[in-house]
Scaffold this motif. Sequence first.
Motif, short mmCIF file in Angstrom:
data_model
loop_
_atom_site.label_atom_id
_atom_site.label_comp_id
_atom_site.label_asym_id
_atom_site.label_seq_id
_atom_site.Cartn_x
_atom_site.Cartn_y
_atom_site.Cartn_z
N ILE A 1 -7.77 16.73 -0.26
CA ILE A 1 -8.76 15.80 -0.81
C ILE A 1 -8.27 14.37 -0.68
CG2 ILE A 1 -9.91 15.07 -2.94
CD1 ILE A 1 -10.12 17.99 -3.72
N GLY A 2 -6.96 14.14 -0.93
CA GLY A 2 -6.41 12.80 -0.76
C GLY A 2 -6.52 12.32 0.67
N THR A 3 -6.28 13.23 1.62
CA THR A 3 -6.39 12.89 3.05
C THR A 3 -7.83 12.54 3.42
OG1 THR A 3 -4.53 14.36 3.57
CG2 THR A 3 -5.97 13.74 5.38
N ILE A 4 -8.78 13.35 2.98
CA ILE A 4 -10.19 13.12 3.32
C ILE A 4 -10.69 11.82 2.70
CG2 ILE A 4 -12.53 14.01 2.98
CD1 ILE A 4 -11.26 16.85 3.11
N VAL A 5 -10.32 11.57 1.45
CA VAL A 5 -10.73 10.32 0.78
C VAL A 5 -10.21 9.11 1.53
CG1 VAL A 5 -10.34 8.93 -1.29
CG2 VAL A 5 -11.06 11.31 -1.52
N ALA A 6 -8.93 9.17 1.94
CA ALA A 6 -8.33 8.04 2.67
C ALA A 6 -9.06 7.81 3.99
CB ALA A 6 -6.85 8.31 2.91
N ALA B 1 0.83 -1.21 0.00
CA ALA B 1 0.00 0.00 0.00
C ALA B 1 0.86 1.26 0.00
CB ALA B 1 -0.92 -0.02 1.22
N MET B 2 1.99 1.23 0.72
CA MET B 2 2.90 2.38 0.75
C MET B 2 3.42 2.69 -0.65
SD MET B 2 5.22 1.42 4.06
CE MET B 2 4.53 0.81 5.59
N ILE B 3 3.77 1.64 -1.40
CA ILE B 3 4.33 1.85 -2.74
C ILE B 3 3.27 2.42 -3.68
CG2 ILE B 3 5.36 0.68 -4.73
CD1 ILE B 3 6.58 -1.32 -2.76
N LEU B 4 2.03 1.93 -3.55
CA LEU B 4 0.96 2.40 -4.42
C LEU B 4 0.53 3.83 -4.13
CD1 LEU B 4 -1.48 -0.66 -4.66
CD2 LEU B 4 0.00 0.25 -6.45
N ALA B 5 0.68 4.27 -2.90
CA ALA B 5 0.14 5.57 -2.48
C ALA B 5 0.78 6.72 -3.27
CB ALA B 5 0.36 5.77 -0.99
N PRO B 6 -0.02 7.55 -3.94
CA PRO B 6 0.54 8.65 -4.75
C PRO B 6 0.67 9.98 -4.02
CG PRO B 6 -1.79 8.44 -5.19
CD PRO B 6 -1.47 7.42 -4.12
N ILE B 7 0.36 10.01 -2.73
CA ILE B 7 0.26 11.29 -2.02
C ILE B 7 1.61 11.97 -1.81
CG2 ILE B 7 0.43 10.39 0.35
CD1 ILE B 7 -1.91 12.38 0.99
N ILE B 8 2.72 11.21 -1.92
CA ILE B 8 4.04 11.83 -1.76
C ILE B 8 4.30 12.85 -2.86
CG2 ILE B 8 5.19 10.00 -3.07
CD1 ILE B 8 6.68 11.82 -0.04
N ALA B 9 3.72 12.64 -4.06
CA ALA B 9 3.98 13.53 -5.20
C ALA B 9 3.47 14.95 -4.97
CB ALA B 9 3.39 12.93 -6.47
N SER C 1 14.46 5.78 -6.91
CA SER C 1 14.48 5.62 -5.45
C SER C 1 13.20 6.12 -4.79
CB SER C 1 15.67 6.38 -4.85
OG SER C 1 16.88 5.88 -5.35
N LEU C 2 12.28 6.71 -5.56
CA LEU C 2 11.07 7.26 -4.96
C LEU C 2 10.21 6.20 -4.30
CD1 LEU C 2 10.03 9.92 -7.62
CD2 LEU C 2 10.83 10.32 -5.30
N ALA C 3 10.22 4.97 -4.83
CA ALA C 3 9.47 3.90 -4.18
C ALA C 3 10.01 3.65 -2.78
CB ALA C 3 9.57 2.63 -5.02
N GLY C 4 11.32 3.69 -2.64
CA GLY C 4 11.93 3.52 -1.31
C GLY C 4 11.55 4.66 -0.38
N VAL C 5 11.46 5.88 -0.91
CA VAL C 5 11.04 7.02 -0.09
C VAL C 5 9.62 6.81 0.41
CG1 VAL C 5 10.55 9.49 -0.12
CG2 VAL C 5 12.57 8.62 -1.27
N ALA C 6 8.74 6.34 -0.49
CA ALA C 6 7.34 6.11 -0.11
C ALA C 6 7.24 5.08 1.00
CB ALA C 6 6.55 5.64 -1.34
N ILE C 7 8.05 4.02 0.94
CA ILE C 7 8.04 3.00 1.98
C ILE C 7 8.57 3.57 3.29
CG2 ILE C 7 9.05 0.79 2.70
CD1 ILE C 7 9.13 0.04 -0.28
#
Length: 622
Positions: A404-409, A370-378, A462-468
């Motif tokens: 909006i991403g926070t409220i949806v989650a 789920a961390m890797i899929l989450a697009p909110i870091i962008a 390396s962005l996937a690693g940052v998300a994790i």
Amino acid sequence: MFYLVHHPDDFEKITETVIPFFEESNFTLLTFPISQEFEPEEESVLVSYLSNLDFKELLLKAAKNKWPIAILPHPEGQKATKCFGVSGKMEEVAKEILALNEVNELDLLYCNEVPVLQSVNVGDVLIFSEQKGARGFFAEVFQFLKNIRRLPGLSHKAFLFSADEEEIIHTSALGIIAVEHPSASVISKRLLGNLVMNDGKFQVLILSPQSMFQLLAFLFKSLLPNPTTKPELPSFIGHIKTTNIKIVNGVPIDFSVDGEKLTAKEINISVHNREIKLHQKSEYASKNEGVDEKKNLKIDKLPTGEKREELTQRKIPFLPRATTEEFQELFKVLKENAKLSSSFLVMMILATLIATFGLFGDSSPVIIGAMILAPIIAPIVSFSMGMVRYDINMLKTGIVTILIGTIVALIFAAGVSMLIPLKVLTSEIDARLTPTLLDMGIAVASGIAAAYAHAKEGIAKSLAGVAIAVALVPPLAVAGIGIGWWDWDVFSGAFLLYLTNLAGIIMFAGITFLLLGFAPFRRARIGLVYTLITISIVMIPLSLSFNRIKQEARITSKLEGTNFDDILLRNVKVRTGKPLMVSLKLVSPEAIDSKEMTKVKKQIEEKIGEPIILEVITAIEF
């Protein structure tokens, strides 16, 4: 035949120090300046005992008339001896001149038709010169400290270079150094190393630092011993190897030739190949094997366009500054990332659902997915860039997308928690209820990594690693579970962790962009102040939580392994409260009755100095 050329003021010196070496040879004293009618005999040599300034005049005549010359060391002629690589010892030089029957043909560098013995310096290059007088480490340190004081006043000037009558580049620079051979200048000797000499070309170094930090790093590095391997040019220094170059600025240019200050609208520097006939040994004459006919042109890192205009309009900044022109592609990507889109919402919902199911199932691998899929870091990184550049549109777009991403989650996590008939604090949920300063540390490092990975195209993977590492969605999902359970403790603890990550990333991603030169500090300071205030507010509960963990750890370490009358304390766990909650295992060789347990409780309270509620598991050790 030898003509001993000397200035009238040096007659006594040449009589005492030079003539004794030539008295058995055919020589004639020749007073400088030489008359226009002078014609030397065939196969004769003009032996110079002149200062640097007088020698340059003699050199012009010798080059024009193809007269062989030799150079004797003069107290004020060190530049002449260094220019042609001859010895500075009188006896050694005199014997060479008398014994040598061959002539070495050497190059001669000109600047506006004036011979150059050492170097041509354009602009402010004094900070790169060596300290006069004493040599050694302490002299270098003194020069380093002296140069630092001058840095705040330095600025660029615009220049147009053309070599071999072809336009090369329109750039800006702090200064320019032109030398025929590297040893003619301190900086060229350090940066160019031992190059081929006497090859019909000269070296041009264009010093174009874009920040004082670059200069400080370079000056500090210059204190280190010279490397034995070929040195690598710093990125802010351009290098041209050519036969001629023209430098213009649109206004008169201040420059110096061998230390003599001059001014001209145009500077023409060229080298005349093998023009000087030197009747003595030269260290440069032996360095002309394997001549490389190719020209050298390393100017890709020099400032152009918007960067050039910025550097010429103000003093050199302490930190580098990037321009929109330089990072246009990155800004375009970040602006797109800040926008709210259907794909963002879909991926945010899916990541939240996966994280929520993983939390209920107590499955770390599912949560990591789920961390890797989450697009909110962008959009968070985009918001950071908008903050440092004070880009109102990017700030508005980014904050709307984040909210909006926070409220949806929260909505979808709360919905899942109401559908699942379980209200169990799994270890994965519990791990996100008590954020501390350690979590802020993770957020800080993740923010730096996220900004750096976006700025450097080569490490974007390396962005996937940052998300994790930063794990934004799991605490959001736990906060949503708290809403579904109508449990304030679960919601507040998890949402505090989310705010910790959010504030830490925004603040330190912004600082990273600032240090990488994406904006001046004066533009970024308002956003940084607001973010710092937010972090300070978040730090209050984090500090309290961290202090609580420290207290629990301190009490645990005091009690773990303690022995009270053959009763051993094991698996100690402490939870703060009023009173303190302590759970542990009592290991004894025989059964423990209630009276002994009461005694143990009192001994624990005496040891830690406060009342407790004790939870006990007993074990008998045979």
